[in-house]
Design a protein around this motif. Sequence first.
Motif, PDB file in Angstrom:
ATOM      1  N   PRO A   1       0.808  -1.235   0.000  1.00 26.85           N
ATOM      2  CA  PRO A   1       0.000   0.000   0.000  1.00 26.85           C
ATOM      3  C   PRO A   1       0.834   1.276   0.000  1.00 26.85           C
ATOM      4  N   ASP A   2       1.912   1.313   0.766  1.00 23.21           N
ATOM      5  CA  ASP A   2       2.788   2.488   0.762  1.00 23.21           C
ATOM      6  C   ASP A   2       3.444   2.678  -0.603  1.00 23.21           C
ATOM      7  N   ALA A   3       3.818   1.573  -1.234  1.00 25.63           N
ATOM      8  CA  ALA A   3       4.437   1.673  -2.558  1.00 25.63           C
ATOM      9  C   ALA A   3       3.448   2.219  -3.581  1.00 25.63           C
ATOM     10  N   LEU A   4       2.197   1.816  -3.499  1.00 29.51           N
ATOM     11  CA  LEU A   4       1.199   2.332  -4.441  1.00 29.51           C
ATOM     12  C   LEU A   4       0.937   3.817  -4.216  1.00 29.51           C
ATOM     13  N   ASP A   5       0.948   4.238  -2.946  1.00 32.07           N
ATOM     14  CA  ASP A   5       0.793   5.671  -2.680  1.00 32.07           C
ATOM     15  C   ASP A   5       1.933   6.472  -3.307  1.00 32.07           C
ATOM     16  N   LEU A   6       3.142   5.969  -3.184  1.00 27.25           N
ATOM     17  CA  LEU A   6       4.286   6.657  -3.799  1.00 27.25           C
ATOM     18  C   LEU A   6       4.198   6.621  -5.324  1.00 27.25           C
ATOM     19  N   LEU A   7       3.707   5.511  -5.875  1.00 29.36           N
ATOM     20  CA  LEU A   7       3.519   5.454  -7.325  1.00 29.36           C
ATOM     21  C   LEU A   7       2.490   6.485  -7.794  1.00 29.36           C
ATOM     22  N   VAL A   8       1.422   6.687  -7.018  1.00 34.37           N
ATOM     23  CA  VAL A   8       0.421   7.693  -7.362  1.00 34.37           C
ATOM     24  C   VAL A   8       1.043   9.086  -7.366  1.00 34.37           C
TER      25      VAL A   8
ATOM     26  N   LEU B   1      -6.619   1.150  -6.107  1.00 37.59           N
ATOM     27  CA  LEU B   1      -5.971  -0.061  -5.615  1.00 37.59           C
ATOM     28  C   LEU B   1      -5.329   0.168  -4.247  1.00 37.59           C
ATOM     29  N   SER B   2      -4.705   1.318  -4.048  1.00 36.45           N
ATOM     30  CA  SER B   2      -4.076   1.615  -2.762  1.00 36.45           C
ATOM     31  C   SER B   2      -5.105   1.651  -1.641  1.00 36.45           C
ATOM     32  N   ALA B   3      -6.253   2.301  -1.875  1.00 38.86           N
ATOM     33  CA  ALA B   3      -7.301   2.336  -0.849  1.00 38.86           C
ATOM     34  C   ALA B   3      -7.824   0.940  -0.549  1.00 38.86           C
ATOM     35  N   GLU B   4      -7.962   0.127  -1.596  1.00 40.37           N
ATOM     36  CA  GLU B   4      -8.442  -1.245  -1.387  1.00 40.37           C
ATOM     37  C   GLU B   4      -7.450  -2.064  -0.568  1.00 40.37           C
ATOM     38  N   PHE B   5      -6.162  -1.928  -0.857  1.00 39.99           N
ATOM     39  CA  PHE B   5      -5.159  -2.698  -0.119  1.00 39.99           C
ATOM     40  C   PHE B   5      -5.042  -2.222   1.324  1.00 39.99           C
ATOM     41  N   ARG B   6      -5.229  -0.925   1.560  1.00 43.54           N
ATOM     42  CA  ARG B   6      -5.199  -0.435   2.934  1.00 43.54           C
ATOM     43  C   ARG B   6      -6.382  -0.968   3.728  1.00 43.54           C
ATOM     44  N   ASN B   7      -7.551  -1.002   3.106  1.00 40.81           N
ATOM     45  CA  ASN B   7      -8.711  -1.585   3.786  1.00 40.81           C
ATOM     46  C   ASN B   7      -8.488  -3.056   4.078  1.00 40.81           C
ATOM     47  N   GLU B   8      -7.858  -3.744   3.139  1.00 45.31           N
ATOM     48  CA  GLU B   8      -7.569  -5.164   3.362  1.00 45.31           C
ATOM     49  C   GLU B   8      -6.588  -5.354   4.515  1.00 45.31           C
ATOM     50  N   ARG B   9      -5.575  -4.492   4.600  1.00 43.70           N
ATOM     51  CA  ARG B   9      -4.624  -4.586   5.705  1.00 43.70           C
ATOM     52  C   ARG B   9      -5.294  -4.282   7.040  1.00 43.70           C
ATOM     53  N   MET B  10      -6.204  -3.311   7.062  1.00 44.07           N
ATOM     54  CA  MET B  10      -6.930  -3.009   8.284  1.00 44.07           C
ATOM     55  C   MET B  10      -7.826  -4.179   8.699  1.00 44.07           C
ATOM     56  N   MET B  11      -8.440  -4.843   7.727  1.00 44.55           N
ATOM     57  CA  MET B  11      -9.285  -5.998   8.033  1.00 44.55           C
ATOM     58  C   MET B  11      -8.455  -7.150   8.597  1.00 44.55           C
ATOM     59  N   ARG B  12      -7.235  -7.343   8.084  1.00 44.32           N
ATOM     60  CA  ARG B  12      -6.386  -8.390   8.632  1.00 44.32           C
ATOM     61  C   ARG B  12      -5.984  -8.065  10.064  1.00 44.32           C
ATOM     62  N   ALA B  13      -5.715  -6.788  10.341  1.00 43.74           N
ATOM     63  CA  ALA B  13      -5.374  -6.404  11.712  1.00 43.74           C
ATOM     64  C   ALA B  13      -6.562  -6.608  12.650  1.00 43.74           C
ATOM     65  N   GLU B  14      -7.762  -6.258  12.206  1.00 40.66           N
ATOM     66  CA  GLU B  14      -8.951  -6.472  13.030  1.00 40.66           C
ATOM     67  C   GLU B  14      -9.204  -7.967  13.245  1.00 40.66           C
ATOM     68  N   GLU B  15      -8.924  -8.759  12.229  1.00 44.03           N
ATOM     69  CA  GLU B  15      -9.100 -10.202  12.382  1.00 44.03           C
ATOM     70  C   GLU B  15      -8.147 -10.774  13.428  1.00 44.03           C
ATOM     71  N   LYS B  16      -6.891 -10.316  13.407  1.00 46.27           N
ATOM     72  CA  LYS B  16      -5.938 -10.768  14.420  1.00 46.27           C
ATOM     73  C   LYS B  16      -6.358 -10.320  15.814  1.00 46.27           C
ATOM     74  N   ALA B  17      -6.877  -9.097  15.919  1.00 44.23           N
ATOM     75  CA  ALA B  17      -7.336  -8.616  17.223  1.00 44.23           C
ATOM     76  C   ALA B  17      -8.539  -9.409  17.715  1.00 44.23           C
ATOM     77  N   ALA B  18      -9.406  -9.823  16.791  1.00 46.75           N
ATOM     78  CA  ALA B  18     -10.566 -10.616  17.206  1.00 46.75           C
ATOM     79  C   ALA B  18     -10.169 -12.020  17.637  1.00 46.75           C
ATOM     80  N   ARG B  19      -9.073 -12.545  17.073  1.00 47.97           N
ATOM     81  CA  ARG B  19      -8.617 -13.880  17.461  1.00 47.97           C
ATOM     82  C   ARG B  19      -7.825 -13.886  18.759  1.00 47.97           C
ATOM     83  N   LEU B  20      -7.425 -12.713  19.220  1.00 47.00           N
ATOM     84  CA  LEU B  20      -6.560 -12.645  20.393  1.00 47.00           C
ATOM     85  C   LEU B  20      -7.179 -13.242  21.658  1.00 47.00           C
ATOM     86  N   PRO B  21      -8.465 -12.979  21.996  1.00 45.16           N
ATOM     87  CA  PRO B  21      -9.016 -13.612  23.204  1.00 45.16           C
ATOM     88  C   PRO B  21      -8.989 -15.129  23.168  1.00 45.16           C
TER      89      PRO B  21
END
Length: 338
Positions: free
Chosen positions: A186-193, A277-297
């Motif tokens: 995602p950071d690379a796509l932002d720089l490409l933009v 594409l950058s916005a989509e990948f950032r949302n995907e990364r946020m969803m993966r982080a939320e998924e890990k947080a939900a699995r933590l308990p």
Amino acid sequence: MLNTPPGPTLLGFDVMLVGTILVAIAAFAVLTAIYAAVTVRDPMAKRVKSLNERREELKAGIVTSSAKKRTSLVRKSNATSKVKQQLEGMKVLQQSQLEIIQQKLAHAGYRNKELAVFVIGARMALPIVLGLTTFILLYVVEIYPDWVWKKFMALSLAVFLGYKGPEIYLKNQATKRTHEIRKGLPDALDLLVICAEAGLTVDAAFNRVAKELGRAYPELGDEFALTAIELSFLSERKKAFDNLAYRVDLDSVKGVVTTMIQTERYGTPLASALRVLSAEFRNERMMRAEEKAARLPAIMTVPLILFILPVLFIVILGPAACSIADAFAGNGPAGPPR
């Protein structure tokens, strides 16, 4: 002469000696961490050197700047051809299998496709070597004479590791590399933009992003730098993008490659497509982080039951249990005097 009284012991070990050793190890670890933090090396230095060699190869096939380099290349090709001829003579080398190993090597970050022949050869030689070594140690030398069924299990495990070892190693390397590339995409796509909106060409944008992200994400910088070099020298720009998708086993990168090819073919705005594409990948990364947080308990349940609750029970119920045990033993506190 006075004898020095022995220090306190725990399970037969001198507590002071063990403590001294642990303090020395901790001090060594702190010094090593400080040295590693002070002497930070550029992770892109070695990669830039290999990419420059790749640039020279793309200019005119294989460029040998000196007789020594030419000799080394000839030796490598001769060794590869010998191994390949032996494997073909044993009817174990297939072109489809060779292509699969070459792609796995590319996913793991190894550029030389000739290594696929050695990987296939290692998958044949390692089971024999490890199997014979284990057989000699267990059945001839008998380092563990008490083992009966364990000998056969150890021999089977050695043969299995010899056969699957190279493939497991490549898979682990590819997984680590893919994970690092996914984090920086995602950071690379932002720089490409930003580069596209500034008016840079595609190859210049890839080269600029590779320089900017080289320290934070060396793997992604490596891939972008190589793509920039191939965009500069290959006759078809589509081939350079296809090579990027071939080297990286990631669906997100394949989506970026498809977008780049479509913008090259139809002339659509590159910045707007990459921004989506950058916005989509950032949302995907946020969803993966939320998924890990939900699995933590659920993940913390097992350590909580095994380590925290027993200690808590001991602290709370320990004094009461000691008092009850003393009361039943008749050693309770004496009553007031009459």
